[in-house]
Scaffold this active site. Structure first.
Site, PDB file in Angstrom:
ATOM      1  N   GLY A 109      25.327 -35.361 -22.815  1.00  0.00           N
ATOM      2  CA  GLY A 109      26.270 -34.541 -23.568  1.00  0.00           C
ATOM      3  C   GLY A 109      27.263 -35.355 -24.375  1.00  0.00           C
ATOM      4  O   GLY A 109      27.410 -35.146 -25.583  1.00  0.00           O
ATOM      5  N   GLY A 127      26.988 -38.241 -25.505  1.00  0.00           N
ATOM      6  CA  GLY A 127      26.335 -39.161 -26.434  1.00  0.00           C
ATOM      7  C   GLY A 127      25.865 -40.446 -25.824  1.00  0.00           C
ATOM      8  O   GLY A 127      25.069 -41.160 -26.421  1.00  0.00           O
ATOM      9  N   GLU A 143      27.491 -27.794 -20.216  1.00  0.00           N
ATOM     10  CA  GLU A 143      26.624 -27.552 -19.063  1.00  0.00           C
ATOM     11  C   GLU A 143      26.210 -26.083 -18.970  1.00  0.00           C
ATOM     12  O   GLU A 143      25.036 -25.778 -18.734  1.00  0.00           O
ATOM     13  CB  GLU A 143      27.342 -27.994 -17.789  1.00  0.00           C
ATOM     14  CG  GLU A 143      27.626 -29.487 -17.768  1.00  0.00           C
ATOM     15  CD  GLU A 143      28.921 -29.882 -17.083  1.00  0.00           C
ATOM     16  OE1 GLU A 143      29.259 -31.086 -17.126  1.00  0.00           O
ATOM     17  OE2 GLU A 143      29.626 -28.999 -16.514  1.00  0.00           O
TER      18      GLU A 143
END
Length: 189
Positions: free
Chosen positions: A90, A92, A156
């Site tokens: 998430g 990166g 998430e």
């Protein structure tokens, strides 16, 4: 803010992310369907709560009849050139994700990265990047965070719903019935 307002705000945030994740759903569906049609295994990994979402997705892929495993489970087979590795990073970048992508690339496997930060370092190691534009821990400390939810919860939560959308699309694309999915569900509960 009362509970009803909080629920409405969170659902609005999730809806906004998912409305802008259509290309991610399309890419993920196509990559997994292609792997399934080749008889390849689909291997998944994410850290922390992202990892929990990936495990839930793996379970549904199993119910669809795919050869699937979660990295670091004791029964994870080796990855090969015919396989698909689906990773989530998430923010990166995670050192574990980058290491796994490198191993998969050296085995000539296909690598798909899910991320909210497509310009992050992990993207350079992926064959395809699926952008899920949500707040993560990389962006939750700004003076005005984009989400009411803490840390990476928006990313998430969006992954969970995105994966369910992909499962529905795969169910149709692969011609899998609800009955056959249920037949693959464990009876050891």
């Amino acid at each position: 803010m009362d509970d009803g307002q909080m629920v409405s705000s969170i659902l609005k945030e999730l809806g906004g992310v998912l409305r802008h994740s259509g290309e991610a759903a399309k890419v993920l569906t196509q990559e997994v369907a292609d792997a399934a049609k080749r008889g390849s295994q689909v291997m998944l990994f994410g850290v922390g709560r992202e990892g929990l979402m990936m495990k839930g997705f793996a379970m549904r892929l199993f119910h669809l009849g795919l050869r699937v495993s979660c990295i670091f489970d004791m029964t994870t087979p080796p990855i090969s050139s015919n396989d698909l590795l689906v990773l989530s990073a998430g923010p990166g970048s995670f050192s574990t994700v980058e290491a796994l992508a490198s191993i998969a690339r050296s085995a000539n496997a296909r690598v798909l990265l899910l991320t909210a930060q497509p310009s992050g370092p992990a993207s350079r190691l992926a064959d395809v990047v699926a952008h899920v534009p949500a707040q993560t821990m990389a962006s939750d400390t700004s003076p005005s965070p984009s989400s009411l939810l803490p840390m990476g919860s928006l990313y998430e939560g969006a992954l969970f719903i995105l994966f369910e959308i992909v499962v529905l699309k795969l169910k149709d694309a692969l011609g899998v019935s609800s009955e056959s999915m249920r037949a693959r569900h464990t009876n050891l509960e």
